[in-house]
Design a protein around this motif. Structure first.
Motif, PDB file in Angstrom:
ATOM      1  N   SER A  15      -5.280 -37.445 -40.766  1.00 37.85           N
ATOM      2  CA  SER A  15      -4.028 -36.710 -40.963  1.00 37.85           C
ATOM      3  C   SER A  15      -2.834 -37.620 -41.229  1.00 37.85           C
ATOM      4  O   SER A  15      -1.754 -37.142 -41.574  1.00 37.85           O
ATOM      5  N   TYR A  16      -2.998 -38.919 -41.094  1.00 36.29           N
ATOM      6  CA  TYR A  16      -1.853 -39.843 -41.178  1.00 36.29           C
ATOM      7  C   TYR A  16      -1.281 -39.886 -42.598  1.00 36.29           C
ATOM      8  O   TYR A  16      -2.010 -40.052 -43.568  1.00 36.29           O
ATOM      9  N   ARG A  17       0.047 -39.722 -42.682  1.00 33.96           N
ATOM     10  CA  ARG A  17       0.757 -39.794 -43.953  1.00 33.96           C
ATOM     11  C   ARG A  17       2.090 -40.525 -43.747  1.00 33.96           C
ATOM     12  O   ARG A  17       2.705 -40.427 -42.694  1.00 33.96           O
ATOM     13  N   ILE A  18       2.514 -41.231 -44.782  1.00 36.28           N
ATOM     14  CA  ILE A  18       3.852 -41.819 -44.813  1.00 36.28           C
ATOM     15  C   ILE A  18       4.587 -41.190 -45.985  1.00 36.28           C
ATOM     16  O   ILE A  18       4.234 -41.421 -47.155  1.00 36.28           O
ATOM     17  N   TYR A  19       5.579 -40.367 -45.683  1.00 41.37           N
ATOM     18  CA  TYR A  19       6.392 -39.739 -46.723  1.00 41.37           C
ATOM     19  C   TYR A  19       7.661 -40.551 -46.943  1.00 41.37           C
ATOM     20  O   TYR A  19       8.148 -41.242 -46.046  1.00 41.37           O
ATOM     21  N   PHE A  20       8.194 -40.438 -48.151  1.00 43.93           N
ATOM     22  CA  PHE A  20       9.365 -41.226 -48.538  1.00 43.93           C
ATOM     23  C   PHE A  20      10.584 -40.335 -48.682  1.00 43.93           C
ATOM     24  O   PHE A  20      10.477 -39.177 -49.086  1.00 43.93           O
ATOM     25  N   LYS A  21      11.741 -40.923 -48.360  1.00 42.61           N
ATOM     26  CA  LYS A  21      13.005 -40.213 -48.478  1.00 42.61           C
ATOM     27  C   LYS A  21      14.021 -41.065 -49.234  1.00 42.61           C
ATOM     28  O   LYS A  21      13.995 -42.296 -49.169  1.00 42.61           O
ATOM     29  N   SER A  22      14.916 -40.393 -49.930  1.00 49.47           N
ATOM     30  CA  SER A  22      16.013 -41.071 -50.616  1.00 49.47           C
ATOM     31  C   SER A  22      17.094 -41.443 -49.604  1.00 49.47           C
ATOM     32  O   SER A  22      17.006 -41.101 -48.415  1.00 49.47           O
ATOM     33  N   SER A  23      18.132 -42.113 -50.064  1.00 45.71           N
ATOM     34  CA  SER A  23      19.209 -42.550 -49.171  1.00 45.71           C
ATOM     35  C   SER A  23      19.945 -41.379 -48.541  1.00 45.71           C
ATOM     36  O   SER A  23      20.555 -41.522 -47.468  1.00 45.71           O
ATOM     37  N   ASP A  24      19.873 -40.203 -49.184  1.00 47.63           N
ATOM     38  CA  ASP A  24      20.522 -39.024 -48.604  1.00 47.63           C
ATOM     39  C   ASP A  24      19.558 -38.166 -47.792  1.00 47.63           C
ATOM     40  O   ASP A  24      19.854 -37.014 -47.460  1.00 47.63           O
ATOM     41  N   GLY A  25      18.370 -38.703 -47.487  1.00 48.63           N
ATOM     42  CA  GLY A  25      17.447 -38.044 -46.573  1.00 48.63           C
ATOM     43  C   GLY A  25      16.554 -36.993 -47.181  1.00 48.63           C
ATOM     44  O   GLY A  25      15.880 -36.254 -46.461  1.00 48.63           O
ATOM     45  N   LYS A  26      16.482 -36.932 -48.520  1.00 47.27           N
ATOM     46  CA  LYS A  26      15.650 -35.934 -49.173  1.00 47.27           C
ATOM     47  C   LYS A  26      14.286 -36.531 -49.510  1.00 47.27           C
ATOM     48  O   LYS A  26      14.181 -37.691 -49.905  1.00 47.27           O
ATOM     49  N   TYR A  27      13.250 -35.718 -49.362  1.00 48.45           N
ATOM     50  CA  TYR A  27      11.894 -36.190 -49.653  1.00 48.45           C
ATOM     51  C   TYR A  27      11.736 -36.483 -51.144  1.00 48.45           C
ATOM     52  O   TYR A  27      12.228 -35.733 -51.994  1.00 48.45           O
ATOM     53  N   ILE A  28      11.052 -37.575 -51.443  1.00 49.96           N
ATOM     54  CA  ILE A  28      10.818 -37.975 -52.825  1.00 49.96           C
ATOM     55  C   ILE A  28       9.372 -38.470 -52.976  1.00 49.96           C
ATOM     56  O   ILE A  28       8.668 -38.673 -51.984  1.00 49.96           O
ATOM     57  N   SER A  29       8.974 -38.678 -54.214  1.00 43.01           N
ATOM     58  CA  SER A  29       7.666 -39.259 -54.505  1.00 43.01           C
ATOM     59  C   SER A  29       7.812 -40.756 -54.762  1.00 43.01           C
ATOM     60  O   SER A  29       8.599 -41.156 -55.621  1.00 43.01           O
ATOM     61  N   PRO A  30       7.056 -41.601 -54.042  1.00 45.65           N
ATOM     62  CA  PRO A  30       7.118 -43.041 -54.327  1.00 45.65           C
ATOM     63  C   PRO A  30       6.484 -43.406 -55.665  1.00 45.65           C
ATOM     64  O   PRO A  30       6.775 -44.467 -56.221  1.00 45.65           O
ATOM     65  N   PHE A  31       5.637 -42.543 -56.172  1.00 48.29           N
ATOM     66  CA  PHE A  31       4.990 -42.746 -57.462  1.00 48.29           C
ATOM     67  C   PHE A  31       5.983 -42.481 -58.608  1.00 48.29           C
ATOM     68  O   PHE A  31       6.091 -43.268 -59.549  1.00 48.29           O
ATOM     69  N   HIS A  32       6.737 -41.377 -58.488  1.00 47.06           N
ATOM     70  CA  HIS A  32       7.541 -40.911 -59.614  1.00 47.06           C
ATOM     71  C   HIS A  32       9.050 -41.082 -59.442  1.00 47.06           C
ATOM     72  O   HIS A  32       9.750 -41.285 -60.446  1.00 47.06           O
ATOM     73  N   ASP A  33       9.571 -41.002 -58.223  1.00 48.49           N
ATOM     74  CA  ASP A  33      11.024 -40.942 -58.035  1.00 48.49           C
ATOM     75  C   ASP A  33      11.686 -42.290 -57.776  1.00 48.49           C
ATOM     76  O   ASP A  33      12.890 -42.442 -58.019  1.00 48.49           O
ATOM     77  N   ILE A  34      10.962 -43.253 -57.257  1.00 44.43           N
ATOM     78  CA  ILE A  34      11.550 -44.581 -57.058  1.00 44.43           C
ATOM     79  C   ILE A  34      11.563 -45.294 -58.409  1.00 44.43           C
ATOM     80  O   ILE A  34      10.521 -45.390 -59.069  1.00 44.43           O
ATOM     81  N   PRO A  35      12.702 -45.797 -58.854  1.00 48.43           N
ATOM     82  CA  PRO A  35      12.763 -46.437 -60.174  1.00 48.43           C
ATOM     83  C   PRO A  35      11.866 -47.682 -60.243  1.00 48.43           C
ATOM     84  O   PRO A  35      11.714 -48.406 -59.259  1.00 48.43           O
ATOM     85  N   MET A  36      11.301 -47.904 -61.418  1.00 49.40           N
ATOM     86  CA  MET A  36      10.501 -49.114 -61.611  1.00 49.40           C
ATOM     87  C   MET A  36      11.358 -50.362 -61.439  1.00 49.40           C
ATOM     88  O   MET A  36      10.971 -51.325 -60.770  1.00 49.40           O
ATOM     89  N   TYR A  37      12.536 -50.345 -62.045  1.00 50.37           N
ATOM     90  CA  TYR A  37      13.418 -51.511 -61.986  1.00 50.37           C
ATOM     91  C   TYR A  37      14.351 -51.447 -60.778  1.00 50.37           C
ATOM     92  O   TYR A  37      14.949 -50.411 -60.492  1.00 50.37           O
ATOM     93  N   ALA A  38      14.479 -52.569 -60.098  1.00 49.75           N
ATOM     94  CA  ALA A  38      15.558 -52.741 -59.124  1.00 49.75           C
ATOM     95  C   ALA A  38      16.771 -53.343 -59.821  1.00 49.75           C
ATOM     96  O   ALA A  38      17.912 -53.073 -59.454  1.00 49.75           O
TER      97      ALA A  38
END
Length: 282
Positions: A15-38
């Motif tokens: 059942s273990y999962r690590i979900y990702f959130k943006s700086s404003d606390g909203k759930y996002i996808s680490p595959f699609h929503d985090i930009p490739m470039y820093a």
């Protein structure tokens, strides 16, 4: 730009999962929503850390699950752990992926002669710090290894955390050879043999197992970003991949997901798992 994570379930369980959130606390996808470039101007990339150095649990971005949390890979109903292949202990780098990339299984690479493995491009981060699962770090790309895994192209990018105290000394793959003697040889050895204890054959490599330099690696990453763009814009068939996202797709795309919908996805996964546990135990 900052990101945080939220753990659901207990480590070393199904059942273990690590979900990702943006700086404003909203759930996002680490595959699609985090930009490739820093930092695109400096060719600095984001890396999502899936597996900290020296650990054995085979954690990965769940590309087929809604919002793509990190979870432990499962084979035949059992959680997967990589073996300690002498003389190595677990993964010998911080291991993860560059977001917004995809190795297209429908594209035959001219250099390897094989199609992609259907995952984001992998990264081996060689800095001094042992990262944590779910860390999103900024990395400088140094080179790449072309592994052939069961007939599929599986690029392994070599990179270093830009915040590493020695990062300024590492600017290309030749610097790794000079400053970390034996590390690249150990990397090839690890990837060649890590599946052998599971009864699988040794992995093979294009370019006779030689690492390609920073420029080649950067162009390879950009190519996989292009494949990802085709995927997220529905120019390529996603198959079983889950492309739900909150930041990338237009409002009329079936992949577009509001913040409330994303939260409902996370809460719903937890509810479904609890119901399945109750049914199994009763």
């Amino acid at each position: 730009m900052s990101f945080s994570t939220e753990e659901r379930g207990n480590p070393n369980t199904l059942s273990y999962r690590i979900y990702f959130k943006s700086s404003d606390g909203k759930y996002i996808s680490p595959f699609h929503d985090i930009p490739m470039y820093a930092d695109e101007a400096q060719n600095i990339f984001h890396m999502v850390v899936e597996v900290p150095r020296w650990t054995n649990a085979k954690m990965e971005i769940a590309t087929k699950d809604p919002l793509n949390p990190i979870k432990q890979d499962v084979k035949k109903g059992n959680l997967r752990y990589v073996a300690n292949v002498f003389p190595h202990k677990g993964y010998i780098w911080n291991y993860g992926a560059i977001p917004q990339t995809w190795e297209d299984p429908g594209h035959k690479d001219n250099d390897t002669g094989c199609c992609g493995d259907n995952d984001p491009i992998d990264v081996c981060e060689i800095g001094n710090k042992v990262c944590c699962r779910g860390d999103v770090i900024k990395v400088k790309v140094l080179g790449v290894l072309a592994m052939i895994d069961e007939g599929e192209t599986d690029w392994k990018v070599i990179a270093i955390n830009v915040d590493d105290p020695n990062a300024k000394d590492f600017n290309n793959i030749s610097d790794v050879k000079r400053l970390k003697p034996g590390y690249l040889e150990a990397t090839v050895d690890w990837f060649r043999r890590y599946k052998v204890p599971d009864g699988k054959p040794e992995n093979q490599f294009a370019f006779n197992g030689e690492f390609k330099d920073k420029d080649f690696a950067t162009e390879t990453i950009k190519a996989t970003h292009g494949f990802w763009k085709a995927l997220i814009s529905q120019q390529t068939n996603a198959g079983e991949l889950n492309c739900k996202n909150t930041c990338v797709s237009e409002g009329d795309s079936p992949f577009c997901c509001s913040a409330d919908e994303a939260k409902a996805v996370v809460d719903g996964v937890r509810t479904l798992f609890l119901l399945s546990v109750n049914l199994f135990t009763n």
